[in-house]
Motif scaffolding. Structure first.
Motif, PDB file in Angstrom:
ATOM      1  N   PRO A   1     -21.544 -59.196 -37.339  1.00  0.00           N
ATOM      2  CA  PRO A   1     -21.352 -58.062 -38.249  1.00  0.00           C
ATOM      3  C   PRO A   1     -21.718 -56.759 -37.543  1.00  0.00           C
ATOM      4  O   PRO A   1     -22.789 -56.645 -36.946  1.00  0.00           O
ATOM      5  N   LEU A   2     -20.833 -55.771 -37.612  1.00  0.00           N
ATOM      6  CA  LEU A   2     -21.075 -54.496 -36.947  1.00  0.00           C
ATOM      7  C   LEU A   2     -21.679 -53.463 -37.882  1.00  0.00           C
ATOM      8  O   LEU A   2     -22.451 -52.608 -37.438  1.00  0.00           O
ATOM      9  N   ALA A   3     -21.313 -53.513 -39.153  1.00  0.00           N
ATOM     10  CA  ALA A   3     -21.846 -52.564 -40.133  1.00  0.00           C
ATOM     11  C   ALA A   3     -21.575 -53.079 -41.534  1.00  0.00           C
ATOM     12  O   ALA A   3     -20.577 -53.765 -41.769  1.00  0.00           O
ATOM     13  N   ILE A   4     -22.476 -52.733 -42.458  1.00  0.00           N
ATOM     14  CA  ILE A   4     -22.322 -53.077 -43.865  1.00  0.00           C
ATOM     15  C   ILE A   4     -22.199 -51.785 -44.655  1.00  0.00           C
ATOM     16  O   ILE A   4     -22.996 -50.854 -44.482  1.00  0.00           O
ATOM     17  N   ALA A   5     -21.184 -51.706 -45.517  1.00  0.00           N
ATOM     18  CA  ALA A   5     -20.949 -50.489 -46.286  1.00  0.00           C
ATOM     19  C   ALA A   5     -22.158 -50.172 -47.163  1.00  0.00           C
ATOM     20  O   ALA A   5     -22.629 -51.016 -47.930  1.00  0.00           O
ATOM     21  N   GLY A   6     -22.667 -48.974 -47.015  1.00  0.00           N
ATOM     22  CA  GLY A   6     -23.824 -48.554 -47.796  1.00  0.00           C
ATOM     23  C   GLY A   6     -24.581 -47.443 -47.104  1.00  0.00           C
ATOM     24  O   GLY A   6     -24.251 -47.038 -45.984  1.00  0.00           O
ATOM     25  N   ASN A   7     -25.615 -46.969 -47.785  1.00  0.00           N
ATOM     26  CA  ASN A   7     -26.467 -45.924 -47.223  1.00  0.00           C
ATOM     27  C   ASN A   7     -27.739 -46.475 -46.600  1.00  0.00           C
ATOM     28  O   ASN A   7     -28.480 -45.738 -45.954  1.00  0.00           O
ATOM     29  N   ALA A   8     -28.007 -47.749 -46.813  1.00  0.00           N
ATOM     30  CA  ALA A   8     -29.213 -48.373 -46.277  1.00  0.00           C
ATOM     31  C   ALA A   8     -28.886 -49.791 -45.828  1.00  0.00           C
ATOM     32  O   ALA A   8     -27.889 -50.381 -46.254  1.00  0.00           O
ATOM     33  N   ARG A   9     -29.724 -50.336 -44.979  1.00  0.00           N
ATOM     34  CA  ARG A   9     -29.520 -51.703 -44.500  1.00  0.00           C
ATOM     35  C   ARG A   9     -29.755 -52.712 -45.624  1.00  0.00           C
ATOM     36  O   ARG A   9     -30.523 -52.467 -46.554  1.00  0.00           O
ATOM     37  N   LEU A  10     -29.096 -53.852 -45.494  1.00  0.00           N
ATOM     38  CA  LEU A  10     -29.208 -54.918 -46.473  1.00  0.00           C
ATOM     39  C   LEU A  10     -30.404 -55.798 -46.116  1.00  0.00           C
ATOM     40  O   LEU A  10     -30.504 -56.267 -44.981  1.00  0.00           O
ATOM     41  N   PRO A  11     -31.328 -56.051 -47.044  1.00  0.00           N
ATOM     42  CA  PRO A  11     -32.494 -56.886 -46.726  1.00  0.00           C
ATOM     43  C   PRO A  11     -32.129 -58.261 -46.176  1.00  0.00           C
ATOM     44  O   PRO A  11     -32.855 -58.820 -45.345  1.00  0.00           O
ATOM     45  N   LEU A  12     -31.003 -58.803 -46.627  1.00  0.00           N
ATOM     46  CA  LEU A  12     -30.588 -60.120 -46.149  1.00  0.00           C
ATOM     47  C   LEU A  12     -30.219 -60.108 -44.670  1.00  0.00           C
ATOM     48  O   LEU A  12     -30.390 -61.107 -43.972  1.00  0.00           O
ATOM     49  N   LEU A  13     -29.717 -58.960 -44.174  1.00  0.00           N
ATOM     50  CA  LEU A  13     -29.324 -58.818 -42.772  1.00  0.00           C
ATOM     51  C   LEU A  13     -29.912 -57.505 -42.228  1.00  0.00           C
ATOM     52  O   LEU A  13     -29.179 -56.552 -41.949  1.00  0.00           O
ATOM     53  N   PRO A  14     -31.218 -57.444 -42.069  1.00  0.00           N
ATOM     54  CA  PRO A  14     -31.862 -56.170 -41.712  1.00  0.00           C
ATOM     55  C   PRO A  14     -31.490 -55.644 -40.336  1.00  0.00           C
ATOM     56  O   PRO A  14     -31.699 -54.462 -40.050  1.00  0.00           O
ATOM     57  N   GLN A  15     -30.929 -56.509 -39.485  1.00  0.00           N
ATOM     58  CA  GLN A  15     -30.558 -56.074 -38.136  1.00  0.00           C
ATOM     59  C   GLN A  15     -29.207 -55.388 -38.088  1.00  0.00           C
ATOM     60  O   GLN A  15     -28.831 -54.810 -37.056  1.00  0.00           O
ATOM     61  N   VAL A  16     -28.447 -55.425 -39.188  1.00  0.00           N
ATOM     62  CA  VAL A  16     -27.092 -54.860 -39.210  1.00  0.00           C
ATOM     63  C   VAL A  16     -27.132 -53.440 -39.765  1.00  0.00           C
ATOM     64  O   VAL A  16     -27.590 -53.225 -40.886  1.00  0.00           O
ATOM     65  N   PRO A  17     -26.637 -52.452 -39.024  1.00  0.00           N
ATOM     66  CA  PRO A  17     -26.654 -51.068 -39.510  1.00  0.00           C
ATOM     67  C   PRO A  17     -25.758 -50.884 -40.732  1.00  0.00           C
ATOM     68  O   PRO A  17     -24.793 -51.629 -40.942  1.00  0.00           O
ATOM     69  N   SER A  18     -26.090 -49.876 -41.524  1.00  0.00           N
ATOM     70  CA  SER A  18     -25.198 -49.470 -42.606  1.00  0.00           C
ATOM     71  C   SER A  18     -24.082 -48.617 -42.031  1.00  0.00           C
ATOM     72  O   SER A  18     -24.181 -48.095 -40.917  1.00  0.00           O
ATOM     73  N   THR A  19     -23.008 -48.462 -42.803  1.00  0.00           N
ATOM     74  CA  THR A  19     -21.931 -47.591 -42.344  1.00  0.00           C
ATOM     75  C   THR A  19     -22.402 -46.137 -42.263  1.00  0.00           C
ATOM     76  O   THR A  19     -21.903 -45.369 -41.438  1.00  0.00           O
ATOM     77  N   ALA A  20     -23.378 -45.765 -43.095  1.00  0.00           N
ATOM     78  CA  ALA A  20     -23.916 -44.409 -42.998  1.00  0.00           C
ATOM     79  C   ALA A  20     -24.595 -44.199 -41.645  1.00  0.00           C
ATOM     80  O   ALA A  20     -24.410 -43.161 -40.999  1.00  0.00           O
ATOM     81  N   GLU A  21     -25.370 -45.190 -41.199  1.00  0.00           N
ATOM     82  CA  GLU A  21     -25.999 -45.105 -39.877  1.00  0.00           C
ATOM     83  C   GLU A  21     -24.963 -45.017 -38.768  1.00  0.00           C
ATOM     84  O   GLU A  21     -25.178 -44.365 -37.745  1.00  0.00           O
ATOM     85  N   ALA A  22     -23.852 -45.698 -38.967  1.00  0.00           N
ATOM     86  CA  ALA A  22     -22.801 -45.734 -37.940  1.00  0.00           C
ATOM     87  C   ALA A  22     -21.915 -44.499 -37.983  1.00  0.00           C
ATOM     88  O   ALA A  22     -20.940 -44.424 -37.233  1.00  0.00           O
ATOM     89  N   GLY A  23     -22.232 -43.540 -38.849  1.00  0.00           N
ATOM     90  CA  GLY A  23     -21.495 -42.290 -38.877  1.00  0.00           C
ATOM     91  C   GLY A  23     -20.377 -42.217 -39.893  1.00  0.00           C
ATOM     92  O   GLY A  23     -19.590 -41.271 -39.866  1.00  0.00           O
ATOM     93  N   LEU A  24     -20.307 -43.196 -40.822  1.00  0.00           N
ATOM     94  CA  LEU A  24     -19.247 -43.208 -41.836  1.00  0.00           C
ATOM     95  C   LEU A  24     -19.869 -43.313 -43.231  1.00  0.00           C
ATOM     96  O   LEU A  24     -19.695 -44.306 -43.943  1.00  0.00           O
ATOM     97  N   PRO A  25     -20.595 -42.291 -43.664  1.00  0.00           N
ATOM     98  CA  PRO A  25     -21.283 -42.371 -44.961  1.00  0.00           C
ATOM     99  C   PRO A  25     -20.347 -42.507 -46.153  1.00  0.00           C
ATOM    100  O   PRO A  25     -20.746 -43.041 -47.199  1.00  0.00           O
ATOM    101  N   ASP A  26     -19.111 -42.049 -46.018  1.00  0.00           N
ATOM    102  CA  ASP A  26     -18.187 -42.098 -47.155  1.00  0.00           C
ATOM    103  C   ASP A  26     -17.644 -43.496 -47.428  1.00  0.00           C
ATOM    104  O   ASP A  26     -16.836 -43.679 -48.358  1.00  0.00           O
ATOM    105  N   MET A  27     -18.066 -44.486 -46.661  1.00  0.00           N
ATOM    106  CA  MET A  27     -17.674 -45.864 -46.947  1.00  0.00           C
ATOM    107  C   MET A  27     -18.682 -46.581 -47.839  1.00  0.00           C
ATOM    108  O   MET A  27     -18.500 -47.745 -48.189  1.00  0.00           O
TER     109      MET A  27
END
Length: 311
Positions: free
Chosen positions: A209-235
């Protein structure tokens, strides 16, 4: 032993139509609900059987339920693609919000952008950089149809990243499970879809997984960045979901009965644990809450399609 598909035609049963293929998150949600609902219905209640009816981005099965008699013997496992995106974006869709009696929302499932574990993309910026490199052959992404979150979510990512809407070639399948299988078989290079479709493969380290849509990381996969972290907050607003509906005109007594079943299933710790384990978030509502949610989703995706130039 007969297959689940063969068992769905059992006379004297309530059928729960899921408009996508077996093995995907819609199928999993339907079978999980059917399995737990048995314990929360009264004595003598008809058995609940899941019937997969995939095709046309979920429209075939959804339309079949809209046409069915409102007698309590046919239910729909409604999903974002077939019940919100299609009515929002395709005027040819043969049904709308008011063609159903909405009984309750079940869950929401995060949208994840992923690649095979052996892919040369360590993160989402690396994938986007490769998509920007037009000197190389175009990449392929797996989708479950043109009016589904698997397709619309990825095309929204393209536009937000400054790419053309057709920056990669679409590989069409009939559902999230088939889309994942296509990617793992080497028929596609990446995928955007429901976490529930991918959780098992992520745990087995077959999918990255490269990114999960959201503004914060998912507790279930804390190592996966959010799309906001990856520069796409509107996702952040992209998410799959499951709801239960029946044909319009369902008698109030039957509607209240199924609303009660949904509430009791939602309070069942075993259902909650299983739902959370696959990456979904339990969100139980009554029928009015489900209808309001679907209406809001139709409005959201109509706006997204307009912004993407799709409708």
């Amino acid at each position: 032993m007969s297959s689940p598909r063969a068992q769905t035609a059992t006379p004297g049963s309530v059928r729960l139509v899921t408009p996508f293929s077996e093995g995907g998150v819609a199928d999993i949600a339907a079978r999980r609900f059917a399995r737990h609902a048995v314990r929360h219905r009264g004595a003598g209640a008809l058995p609940l059987r899941v019937e997969n009816m995939p095709g046309a981005s979920g429209a075939l099965g959804t339309a079949a339920v809209a046409r069915a008699a409102p007698d309590g013997e046919t239910l729909l496992l409604a999903r974002v693609a077939s019940s919100a995106i299609l009515p929002a974006t395709d005027p040819r869709t043969a049904y709308g919000l008011d063609d159903f009696t909405w009984l309750g929302l079940l869950d929401a499932n995060p949208f994840v952008i992923a690649v095979p574990a052996g892919a040369p993309f360590a993160d989402l910026p690396a994938l986007l950089a490769r998509l920007h490199d037009t000197a190389q052959p175009p990449l392929r992404f797996a989708t479950s149809g043109p009016a589904t979150i698997l397709d619309l979510g990825i095309r929204k990512m393209f536009v937000l990243a400054g790419l053309p809407i057709d920056a990669a070639e679409a590989v069409a399948t009939r559902g999230g499970g088939e889309a994942l299988a296509a990617m793992l078989a080497g028929e596609a290079d990446f995928l955007g879809g429901n976490l529930g479709d991918m959780m098992e493969a992520i745990r087995a380290r077959r999918v990255r997984p490269l990114a999960i849509a959201g503004n914060a990381r998912l507790p279930l996969l804390p190592q996966v960045p959010s799309t906001a972290e990856a520069g796409l907050p509107d996702m952040a607003h992209l998410s799959g979901w499951s709801a239960i509906a029946a044909p319009a005109g369902l008698p109030d007594e039957l509607a209240r009965e199924w609303e009660g079943v949904i509430q009791r299933v939602g309070a069942d710790p075993r259902w909650v644990r299983e739902t959370e384990a696959e990456g979904s978030r339990p969100i139980i509502t009554d029928g009015a809450g489900a209808r309001a949610h679907v209406l809001a989703q139709i409005t959201l995706y109509r706006d997204i399609a307009r912004r993407l130039g799709l409708g």
